[in-house]
Design a protein around this motif. Structure first.
Motif, PDB file in Angstrom:
ATOM      1  N   ALA A 287       0.818  -1.207   0.000  1.00  0.00           N
ATOM      2  CA  ALA A 287       0.000   0.000   0.000  1.00  0.00           C
ATOM      3  C   ALA A 287       0.852   1.258   0.000  1.00  0.00           C
ATOM      4  O   ALA A 287       0.476   2.270  -0.601  1.00  0.00           O
ATOM      5  N   ARG A 288       2.006   1.206   0.650  1.00  0.00           N
ATOM      6  CA  ARG A 288       2.846   2.402   0.729  1.00  0.00           C
ATOM      7  C   ARG A 288       3.316   2.839  -0.650  1.00  0.00           C
ATOM      8  O   ARG A 288       3.284   4.020  -0.978  1.00  0.00           O
ATOM      9  N   TRP A 289       3.730   1.881  -1.471  1.00  0.00           N
ATOM     10  CA  TRP A 289       4.163   2.238  -2.827  1.00  0.00           C
ATOM     11  C   TRP A 289       2.965   2.648  -3.672  1.00  0.00           C
ATOM     12  O   TRP A 289       3.005   3.625  -4.398  1.00  0.00           O
ATOM     13  N   ARG A 290       1.864   1.910  -3.565  1.00  0.00           N
ATOM     14  CA  ARG A 290       0.693   2.179  -4.401  1.00  0.00           C
ATOM     15  C   ARG A 290       0.094   3.540  -4.100  1.00  0.00           C
ATOM     16  O   ARG A 290      -0.281   4.273  -5.021  1.00  0.00           O
ATOM     17  N   ARG A 291       0.004   3.908  -2.846  1.00  0.00           N
ATOM     18  CA  ARG A 291      -0.607   5.185  -2.486  1.00  0.00           C
ATOM     19  C   ARG A 291       0.338   6.366  -2.747  1.00  0.00           C
ATOM     20  O   ARG A 291      -0.009   7.328  -3.425  1.00  0.00           O
TER      21      ARG A 291
ATOM     22  N   PRO B 273       2.814  15.731   6.429  1.00  0.00           N
ATOM     23  CA  PRO B 273       2.977  14.289   6.670  1.00  0.00           C
ATOM     24  C   PRO B 273       2.910  13.534   5.342  1.00  0.00           C
ATOM     25  O   PRO B 273       2.192  13.940   4.422  1.00  0.00           O
ATOM     26  N   PRO B 274       3.633  12.439   5.196  1.00  0.00           N
ATOM     27  CA  PRO B 274       3.687  11.723   3.916  1.00  0.00           C
ATOM     28  C   PRO B 274       2.367  11.101   3.487  1.00  0.00           C
ATOM     29  O   PRO B 274       2.228  10.699   2.336  1.00  0.00           O
ATOM     30  N   ASN B 275       1.401  11.010   4.398  1.00  0.00           N
ATOM     31  CA  ASN B 275       0.101  10.439   4.048  1.00  0.00           C
ATOM     32  C   ASN B 275      -0.954  11.497   3.749  1.00  0.00           C
ATOM     33  O   ASN B 275      -2.139  11.185   3.591  1.00  0.00           O
ATOM     34  N   ILE B 276      -0.544  12.764   3.649  1.00  0.00           N
ATOM     35  CA  ILE B 276      -1.473  13.872   3.428  1.00  0.00           C
ATOM     36  C   ILE B 276      -1.134  14.593   2.122  1.00  0.00           C
ATOM     37  O   ILE B 276       0.040  14.824   1.817  1.00  0.00           O
ATOM     38  N   VAL B 277      -2.171  14.938   1.361  1.00  0.00           N
ATOM     39  CA  VAL B 277      -1.983  15.737   0.143  1.00  0.00           C
ATOM     40  C   VAL B 277      -2.941  16.922   0.179  1.00  0.00           C
ATOM     41  O   VAL B 277      -3.994  16.876   0.826  1.00  0.00           O
ATOM     42  N   ILE B 278      -2.546  17.997  -0.498  1.00  0.00           N
ATOM     43  CA  ILE B 278      -3.421  19.153  -0.688  1.00  0.00           C
ATOM     44  C   ILE B 278      -4.147  18.973  -2.011  1.00  0.00           C
ATOM     45  O   ILE B 278      -3.515  18.798  -3.049  1.00  0.00           O
ATOM     46  N   ILE B 279      -5.474  19.005  -1.983  1.00  0.00           N
ATOM     47  CA  ILE B 279      -6.231  18.846  -3.220  1.00  0.00           C
ATOM     48  C   ILE B 279      -6.883  20.144  -3.682  1.00  0.00           C
ATOM     49  O   ILE B 279      -7.321  20.231  -4.828  1.00  0.00           O
TER      50      ILE B 279
ATOM     51  N   ASN C  19      -9.386  35.596   2.615  1.00  0.00           N
ATOM     52  CA  ASN C  19      -9.780  34.216   2.902  1.00  0.00           C
ATOM     53  C   ASN C  19      -9.131  33.264   1.910  1.00  0.00           C
ATOM     54  O   ASN C  19      -8.888  33.614   0.752  1.00  0.00           O
ATOM     55  N   LEU C  20      -8.888  32.054   2.390  1.00  0.00           N
ATOM     56  CA  LEU C  20      -8.269  31.019   1.567  1.00  0.00           C
ATOM     57  C   LEU C  20      -9.055  29.725   1.734  1.00  0.00           C
ATOM     58  O   LEU C  20      -9.424  29.355   2.847  1.00  0.00           O
ATOM     59  N   LEU C  21      -9.320  29.043   0.619  1.00  0.00           N
ATOM     60  CA  LEU C  21      -9.977  27.738   0.664  1.00  0.00           C
ATOM     61  C   LEU C  21      -8.912  26.659   0.537  1.00  0.00           C
ATOM     62  O   LEU C  21      -8.115  26.665  -0.393  1.00  0.00           O
ATOM     63  N   LEU C  22      -8.930  25.720   1.486  1.00  0.00           N
ATOM     64  CA  LEU C  22      -7.880  24.710   1.547  1.00  0.00           C
ATOM     65  C   LEU C  22      -8.505  23.358   1.852  1.00  0.00           C
ATOM     66  O   LEU C  22      -9.279  23.221   2.799  1.00  0.00           O
ATOM     67  N   ARG C  23      -8.172  22.356   1.020  1.00  0.00           N
ATOM     68  CA  ARG C  23      -8.650  20.988   1.265  1.00  0.00           C
ATOM     69  C   ARG C  23      -7.463  20.051   1.427  1.00  0.00           C
ATOM     70  O   ARG C  23      -6.550  20.056   0.607  1.00  0.00           O
ATOM     71  N   PHE C  24      -7.529  19.244   2.462  1.00  0.00           N
ATOM     72  CA  PHE C  24      -6.538  18.197   2.703  1.00  0.00           C
ATOM     73  C   PHE C  24      -7.214  16.834   2.546  1.00  0.00           C
ATOM     74  O   PHE C  24      -8.389  16.672   2.847  1.00  0.00           O
ATOM     75  N   ALA C  25      -6.436  15.852   2.096  1.00  0.00           N
ATOM     76  CA  ALA C  25      -6.936  14.479   1.996  1.00  0.00           C
ATOM     77  C   ALA C  25      -5.906  13.522   2.564  1.00  0.00           C
ATOM     78  O   ALA C  25      -4.701  13.674   2.349  1.00  0.00           O
ATOM     79  N   HIS C  26      -6.390  12.547   3.291  1.00  0.00           N
ATOM     80  CA  HIS C  26      -5.565  11.439   3.785  1.00  0.00           C
ATOM     81  C   HIS C  26      -5.665  10.328   2.743  1.00  0.00           C
ATOM     82  O   HIS C  26      -6.758   9.863   2.430  1.00  0.00           O
ATOM     83  N   ILE C  27      -4.566   9.895   2.158  1.00  0.00           N
ATOM     84  CA  ILE C  27      -4.600   8.995   1.011  1.00  0.00           C
ATOM     85  C   ILE C  27      -4.510   7.516   1.394  1.00  0.00           C
ATOM     86  O   ILE C  27      -4.494   6.658   0.506  1.00  0.00           O
TER      87      ILE C  27
ATOM     88  N   ALA D 229      -7.994  11.869   9.549  1.00  0.00           N
ATOM     89  CA  ALA D 229      -8.014  10.422   9.711  1.00  0.00           C
ATOM     90  C   ALA D 229      -7.919   9.733   8.350  1.00  0.00           C
ATOM     91  O   ALA D 229      -8.096  10.373   7.307  1.00  0.00           O
ATOM     92  N   PRO D 230      -7.621   8.438   8.328  1.00  0.00           N
ATOM     93  CA  PRO D 230      -7.527   7.709   7.059  1.00  0.00           C
ATOM     94  C   PRO D 230      -8.754   7.900   6.167  1.00  0.00           C
ATOM     95  O   PRO D 230      -9.883   7.822   6.626  1.00  0.00           O
ATOM     96  N   MET D 231      -8.513   8.176   4.877  1.00  0.00           N
ATOM     97  CA  MET D 231      -9.532   8.377   3.843  1.00  0.00           C
ATOM     98  C   MET D 231     -10.426   9.585   4.107  1.00  0.00           C
ATOM     99  O   MET D 231     -11.485   9.726   3.508  1.00  0.00           O
TER     100      MET D 231
END
Length: 209
Positions: free
Chosen positions: A51-55, A95-101, A110-118, A194-196
């Motif tokens: 999963a680490r490589w795939r994600r 963190p390596p499991n977080i991306v900005i989308i 004001n700023l709109l910011l979305r984070f995702a846990h992959i 949290a995850p996903m």
């Protein structure tokens, strides 16, 4: 890897005809199938590490950095000074499991910011954990005044949302208490993901003095 999308029968996807992507040249030559070139990536990992490589690596493949260039009018390129800027505090990384989308400048500071846990829960021994982001470290040159969490579509405050209770068909099981990042408190400039989970924020900055 080359692939050609040509079907003899309708695939039932809505166009009511067989898929025939082809290239036709008006010089009398027969039409040929439209070839699409792709890239196939194969990786072999020990059990539990796939999963680490795939994600993480998959994120780099599907969403690579985009390079942008500009024209330099000066003829003497040896005197050109390349400006550099980073909003992030030196040495800080997500963190390596977080991306900005989403990163979108709005009106009125004001700023709109979305984070995702992959990562999914229990997918990786380390990267499936809840991640914490310090928002102040992302904006070294601006002072945050307030952080508000919005719905995924960013059209209302999350605290004002009406959460639906879904009825599941027999054979499906819903997780009663899924792991979620803690709610954002007033004056708090860090966020748990949290995850996903995808969290949408509206960040209001203080006026520059």
């Amino acid at each position: 890897m080359l692939s050609c999308r040509r079907l003899l029968h309708d695939d039932g996807r809505g166009v009511a005809e067989a898929l025939n992507e082809s290239i036709c040249i008006s010089n009398g030559e027969p039409c040929q199938g439209l070839m699409v070139q792709g890239q196939l990536c194969v990786n072999i990992d020990p059990v539990g590490n796939a999963a680490r490589w795939r994600r993480t690596q998959g994120q780099k493949i599907y969403s690579p950095l985009q390079l942008a260039f500009t024209v330099i009018p000066e003829t003497d390129h040896s005197t050109v000074i390349t400006p550099e800027f980073s909003s992030v505090i030196a040495g800080y990384e997500l963190p390596p499991n977080i991306v900005i989308i989403t990163l979108q400048e709005l009106d009125d500071n004001n700023l709109l910011l979305r984070f995702a846990h992959i990562y999914e829960a229990n997918e990786d021994a380390e990267l499936s954990e809840v991640a914490t982001i310090n928002l102040e470290n992302l904006f070294a040159h601006r002072k945050i005044d307030k952080v508000s969490e919005l719905s995924l579509s960013a059209n209302q405050l999350r605290s004002k949302m009406n959460t639906l209770k879904w009825k599941l068909e027999s054979g499906f099981q819903m997780v009663e208490n899924p792991v979620r990042g803690a709610p954002i408190q007033d004056g708090q400039f860090s966020i748990e993901i949290a995850p996903m989970e995808i969290r949408t924020l509206r960040i209001k900055f203080k006026n520059d003095e």
